[in-house]
Motif scaffolding. Structure first.
Motif, PDB file in Angstrom:
ATOM      1  N   ARG A 116       0.828  -1.209   0.000  1.00  0.00           N
ATOM      2  CA  ARG A 116       0.000   0.000   0.000  1.00  0.00           C
ATOM      3  C   ARG A 116       0.858   1.252   0.000  1.00  0.00           C
ATOM      4  O   ARG A 116       0.592   2.192  -0.762  1.00  0.00           O
ATOM      5  CB  ARG A 116      -0.953  -0.012   1.195  1.00  0.00           C
ATOM      6  CG  ARG A 116      -1.975  -1.103   1.003  1.00  0.00           C
ATOM      7  CD  ARG A 116      -2.975  -1.237   2.104  1.00  0.00           C
ATOM      8  NE  ARG A 116      -3.824  -2.393   1.792  1.00  0.00           N
ATOM      9  CZ  ARG A 116      -4.960  -2.655   2.358  1.00  0.00           C
ATOM     10  NH1 ARG A 116      -5.426  -1.865   3.289  1.00  0.00           N
ATOM     11  NH2 ARG A 116      -5.669  -3.710   2.013  1.00  0.00           N
TER      12      ARG A 116
ATOM     13  N   PHE B 205       2.514   1.562  -3.362  1.00  0.00           N
ATOM     14  CA  PHE B 205       1.588   2.034  -4.388  1.00  0.00           C
ATOM     15  C   PHE B 205       1.381   3.544  -4.268  1.00  0.00           C
ATOM     16  O   PHE B 205       1.373   4.269  -5.264  1.00  0.00           O
ATOM     17  CB  PHE B 205       0.252   1.305  -4.239  1.00  0.00           C
ATOM     18  CG  PHE B 205      -0.738   1.651  -5.304  1.00  0.00           C
ATOM     19  CD1 PHE B 205      -0.669   1.036  -6.554  1.00  0.00           C
ATOM     20  CD2 PHE B 205      -1.723   2.586  -5.092  1.00  0.00           C
ATOM     21  CE1 PHE B 205      -1.571   1.356  -7.556  1.00  0.00           C
ATOM     22  CE2 PHE B 205      -2.629   2.918  -6.083  1.00  0.00           C
ATOM     23  CZ  PHE B 205      -2.547   2.300  -7.304  1.00  0.00           C
ATOM     24  N   PHE B 206       1.250   3.997  -3.024  1.00  0.00           N
ATOM     25  CA  PHE B 206       1.069   5.429  -2.779  1.00  0.00           C
ATOM     26  C   PHE B 206       2.281   6.204  -3.307  1.00  0.00           C
ATOM     27  O   PHE B 206       2.147   7.209  -4.012  1.00  0.00           O
ATOM     28  CB  PHE B 206       0.896   5.643  -1.272  1.00  0.00           C
ATOM     29  CG  PHE B 206       0.602   7.057  -0.872  1.00  0.00           C
ATOM     30  CD1 PHE B 206      -0.496   7.725  -1.385  1.00  0.00           C
ATOM     31  CD2 PHE B 206       1.425   7.725   0.019  1.00  0.00           C
ATOM     32  CE1 PHE B 206      -0.777   9.031  -1.025  1.00  0.00           C
ATOM     33  CE2 PHE B 206       1.158   9.036   0.390  1.00  0.00           C
ATOM     34  CZ  PHE B 206       0.054   9.685  -0.137  1.00  0.00           C
TER      35      PHE B 206
ATOM     36  N   THR C  61       2.422   6.283  -7.095  1.00  0.00           N
ATOM     37  CA  THR C  61       1.449   7.217  -7.657  1.00  0.00           C
ATOM     38  C   THR C  61       1.951   8.654  -7.536  1.00  0.00           C
ATOM     39  O   THR C  61       1.784   9.458  -8.463  1.00  0.00           O
ATOM     40  CB  THR C  61       0.082   7.054  -6.948  1.00  0.00           C
ATOM     41  OG1 THR C  61      -0.287   5.682  -7.017  1.00  0.00           O
ATOM     42  CG2 THR C  61      -0.986   7.895  -7.606  1.00  0.00           C
TER      43      THR C  61
ATOM     44  N   GLU D 188       0.189   3.479 -13.231  1.00  0.00           N
ATOM     45  CA  GLU D 188      -0.201   4.616 -12.377  1.00  0.00           C
ATOM     46  C   GLU D 188      -0.561   5.823 -13.246  1.00  0.00           C
ATOM     47  O   GLU D 188      -1.534   6.531 -12.977  1.00  0.00           O
ATOM     48  CB  GLU D 188       0.929   4.985 -11.409  1.00  0.00           C
ATOM     49  CG  GLU D 188       1.094   4.036 -10.241  1.00  0.00           C
ATOM     50  CD  GLU D 188       1.797   2.751 -10.638  1.00  0.00           C
ATOM     51  OE1 GLU D 188       2.433   2.736 -11.720  1.00  0.00           O
ATOM     52  OE2 GLU D 188       1.703   1.755  -9.895  1.00  0.00           O
TER      53      GLU D 188
ATOM     54  N   VAL E  94      -4.322   5.130 -12.970  1.00  0.00           N
ATOM     55  CA  VAL E  94      -4.628   5.631 -11.619  1.00  0.00           C
ATOM     56  C   VAL E  94      -4.884   7.135 -11.627  1.00  0.00           C
ATOM     57  O   VAL E  94      -5.897   7.599 -11.083  1.00  0.00           O
ATOM     58  CB  VAL E  94      -3.474   5.275 -10.640  1.00  0.00           C
ATOM     59  CG1 VAL E  94      -3.769   5.832  -9.260  1.00  0.00           C
ATOM     60  CG2 VAL E  94      -3.292   3.764 -10.572  1.00  0.00           C
TER      61      VAL E  94
ATOM     62  N   CYS F 282      -8.161   2.212  -6.897  1.00  0.00           N
ATOM     63  CA  CYS F 282      -7.203   1.790  -7.921  1.00  0.00           C
ATOM     64  C   CYS F 282      -6.196   0.804  -7.318  1.00  0.00           C
ATOM     65  O   CYS F 282      -5.831  -0.193  -7.951  1.00  0.00           O
ATOM     66  CB  CYS F 282      -6.473   2.988  -8.504  1.00  0.00           C
ATOM     67  SG  CYS F 282      -7.543   4.065  -9.439  1.00  0.00           S
ATOM     68  N   ARG F 283      -5.753   1.084  -6.096  1.00  0.00           N
ATOM     69  CA  ARG F 283      -4.799   0.167  -5.449  1.00  0.00           C
ATOM     70  C   ARG F 283      -5.407  -1.220  -5.286  1.00  0.00           C
ATOM     71  O   ARG F 283      -4.782  -2.232  -5.612  1.00  0.00           O
ATOM     72  CB  ARG F 283      -4.398   0.751  -4.080  1.00  0.00           C
ATOM     73  CG  ARG F 283      -3.277   0.029  -3.356  1.00  0.00           C
ATOM     74  CD  ARG F 283      -3.752  -1.091  -2.474  1.00  0.00           C
ATOM     75  NE  ARG F 283      -4.813  -0.656  -1.562  1.00  0.00           N
ATOM     76  CZ  ARG F 283      -5.706  -1.471  -1.030  1.00  0.00           C
ATOM     77  NH1 ARG F 283      -5.703  -2.755  -1.330  1.00  0.00           N
ATOM     78  NH2 ARG F 283      -6.650  -1.010  -0.228  1.00  0.00           N
TER      79      ARG F 283
ATOM     80  N   THR G  87      -3.702  -4.377  -7.351  1.00  0.00           N
ATOM     81  CA  THR G  87      -2.969  -5.376  -6.569  1.00  0.00           C
ATOM     82  C   THR G  87      -3.811  -6.632  -6.345  1.00  0.00           C
ATOM     83  O   THR G  87      -3.516  -7.443  -5.476  1.00  0.00           O
ATOM     84  CB  THR G  87      -2.519  -4.801  -5.201  1.00  0.00           C
ATOM     85  OG1 THR G  87      -3.679  -4.317  -4.514  1.00  0.00           O
ATOM     86  CG2 THR G  87      -1.535  -3.685  -5.356  1.00  0.00           C
TER      87      THR G  87
END
Lengths: 361, 251
Positions: free
Chosen positions: A119, A122-123, A126, A241, A245, A317-318, A322
């Motif tokens: 997580r 991913f953040f 992005t 992303e 995203v 989106c995450r 995933t």
């Protein structure tokens, strides 16, 4: 189809299982347990199949199960060549010993640490993709962005209007009851307006967005992940992303203030309707709202909604990108998006409450 | 002569004004491996859907094991097993659960019996050690084998296989062809196989029908080797004797 019959006879110290009728999947159910229980006895066993009309693989499975259950030699009687061949072929196909039991993947869960890492990663990715966006504008597709914004925003307007109106009415009614005891019913207008502008408007809009749009993002991207569309993008040199995203986050951020404003207005109308029923003229209600609230209440709510929109878009989106494999993963991703989105907006709302308090806003 | 397993009489299919095929007629004998072949878009899968009752023909009649598919669909479906092109295994169930499902739905067999039978079917298609895996954890070839095992769950006398070897490597594809021949020998059931893989057609087919998009119907019916040798239809000849448009390197 006739049912299969089983006659159990004892002759000369041995047991004879005499089968009649078709030994097929649909016909053998009544005699399976009885046949196996008899076969476990240590006496010599004969299987008489002369009256068996046909034996399919399910029937053969029964005969092989009897063979396994009986520790001693079995005398076969009445088998045709084709049936003997079928049994031989199936015996050869069956593995020796117990079947291998690999751990099913369903019970393998990501550790908490690994989940957190994914997580946060991913953040971070992005944010990096957003910073690099000016160099990758060609990856953005305007039509896709407007499709997303339409689905997340325009199509949610009827729901938002209805929810806002009803919440405004309910709040006004519920507040009016205790306020009446103090003769302060007119302040219901102020109470509802402040609640809507600062808290309920953005919070309700965010819950609606998480339920409608966050889950849709997760399901759509999860399906793309399962269908290897995301891998196809990566191999083309496009980072997901940027292409998947950021447009969704931007669409969520764009529509959230509008949805919040919609809930605020619909909520005020609902409250006004109740106040009119309670006997207050519209001028008095509007005056009370103007006196109790200021533009910065509304703007604070709209600012919060912007952040909520970004969080819901990002979490949706995450969850999708995933997701694991198979259709179950898509469902899990959608659930994760809704739950994660709602938890995130509550946490963020708490954070905003503290920050606004410290800043005196 | 015994009644055919399947009888297709003057069958046609249109979608709006678009004609997929018309006037298709053939019989499939009991115990036969019958292949429906043709180029992409000729209506092979449409014909399959008609034969298994998922699509009503706009013309003609199909009889499966004496039942009119259009009017006695349930009776037909109780007598057939279908392997879809993608396998169509249920993703949330393990392989053994996929195969036990029809047994649980349509028989009164106890759990242990269903497990025994399902294990046997998996062993029959060479997947004895994969019973607890999910469809997402197995390869395409394994998924197709598992789908055949599920189609076999109730030992139907008639099996429909939609492109069983499509997308598989030649060795796995040949293995599936071998499996189809073995199953026919062991179970004596009738197979209808949709494919356009030449090697597979010559390996397994007793007879075949060829559909063609241009002709909007069937253009050949018979034994594949004979069609290749003696058909005077240019499309049939092109199909069976196709030459690579790009010469192999080193040729």
């Amino acid at each position: 189809m006739n049912a299969a019959q089983l006659e159990i006879r004892t002759e000369g110290g041995g047991t004879i299982l005499c089968f009649t009728g078709p030994l097929t999947a649909r016909a053998i159910a009544p005699l399976w347990s009885r046949a196996l229980a008899t076969a476990k006895a240590p006496t010599p066993l004969t299987l008489d199949l002369a009256q068996a009309e046909m034996i399919d693989t399910s029937g053969a499975a029964l005969l092989l199960a009897i063979e396994r259950a009986h520790d001693h030699t079995i005398t076969w009687h009445g088998l045709t060549d084709a049936q003997t061949k079928l049994l031989t072929q199936l015996r050869a196909a069956l593995p020796q010993g117990a079947p291998i039991m690999p751990a099913p993947a369903t019970i393998v869960r990501r550790s908490l640490w690994r989940t957190l890492l994914i997580r946060v990663g991913f953040f971070g990715e992005t944010i990096l993709a957003t910073l690099a966006l000016p160099r990758k504008l060609r990856f953005l597709r305007g039509a896709e962005f407007f499709r997303l914004a339409d689905r997340a925003g325009t199509q949610a307007v009827p729901l938002v209007a209805m929810m806002g109106f009803l919440i405004g009415m309910i709040l006004a009614f519920q507040s009016a009851i205790p306020m009446r005891q103090f003769g302060a019913e007119i302040y219901v207008a102020a109470l509802v307006a402040i609640s809507l502008f600062r808290e309920l408007g953005p919070l309700l809009a965010a819950v609606i967005l998480a339920g409608r749009t966050g889950s849709a993002f997760a399901a759509e991207l999860g399906t793309m992940r399962v269908n290897e569309e995301v891998d196809a993008l990566v191999t083309m040199g496009v980072d997901p992303e940027t292409m998947l995203v950021i447009p969704r986050m931007a669409a969520a951020m764009l529509v959230m203030p509008a949805l919040t404003l919609g809930i605020d207005i619909a909520g005020l109308l609902g409250m006004g309707f109740v106040m009119m029923i309670l006997g207050f003229p519209p001028d008095a209600v509007i005056g009370q709202v103007q006196m109790a609230t200021s533009p910065h209440d509304l703007l604070l709510g709209l600012f919060k909604s912007l952040v909520f929109g970004a969080a819901i878009g990002l979490i949706g989106c995450r969850a999708g990108l995933t997701a694991g494999g198979g259709p179950r993963a898509v469902g899990e991703a959608a659930t994760s998006a809704v739950v994660g989105g709602i938890v995130a907006i509550i946490l963020l709302d708490g954070l905003f409450a503290v920050i606004f308090y410290r800043l005196g806003l | 002569m015994s009644a055919p397993a399947i009888s297709v009489e003057g069958v046609g299919q249109t979608f709006g004004k678009r004609v997929i095929f018309q006037n298709v007629s053939f019989d499939i004998a009991v115990g036969e491996i019958f292949v429906v072949l043709g180029g992409s878009g000729c209506g092979k899968s449409t014909l399959l859907k008609q034969m298994i009752g998922l699509l009503s023909p706009t013309a003609g009649q199909i009889t499966v094991l004496g039942h009119d598919v259009a009017r006695e669909t349930d009776a037909v479906r109780r007598s057939i097993g279908v392997m879809f092109q993608s396998g169509a295994l249920f993703g949330s169930m393990t392989l053994i659960d996929n195969i036990m499902l029809p047994l649980a739905l349509f028989t009164d067999l106890p759990l242990a019996a269903r497990q025994d039978i399902a294990r046997l079917k998996l062993a029959l298609v060479g997947l004895a050690d994969a019973e607890n895996l999910l469809p997402s954890e197995i390869s395409g070839g394994m998924a197709k084998r598992a789908a055949i095992a599920r189609a076999l769950a109730l030992d139907p006398p008639l099996l429909f296989l939609d492109e069983p070897s499509a997308g598989l490597d030649p060795i796995t594809g040949a293995g599936l062809d071998r499996l189809i021949l073995d199953l026919r020998a062991a179970l004596d059931c009738t197979f209808v196989v949709i494919t356009h893989e030449l090697q597979s057609i010559f390996a397994i087919a007793d007879r075949c029908v060829m559909l063609d998009r241009e002709a909007q119907g069937m253009i050949a019916l018979g034994v594949p080797a004979e069609l290749r040798r003696s058909s005077d239809n240019a499309t049939v000849q092109a199909f069976f004797n196709r030459q690579p448009t790009v010469q192999p390197r080193g040729a």
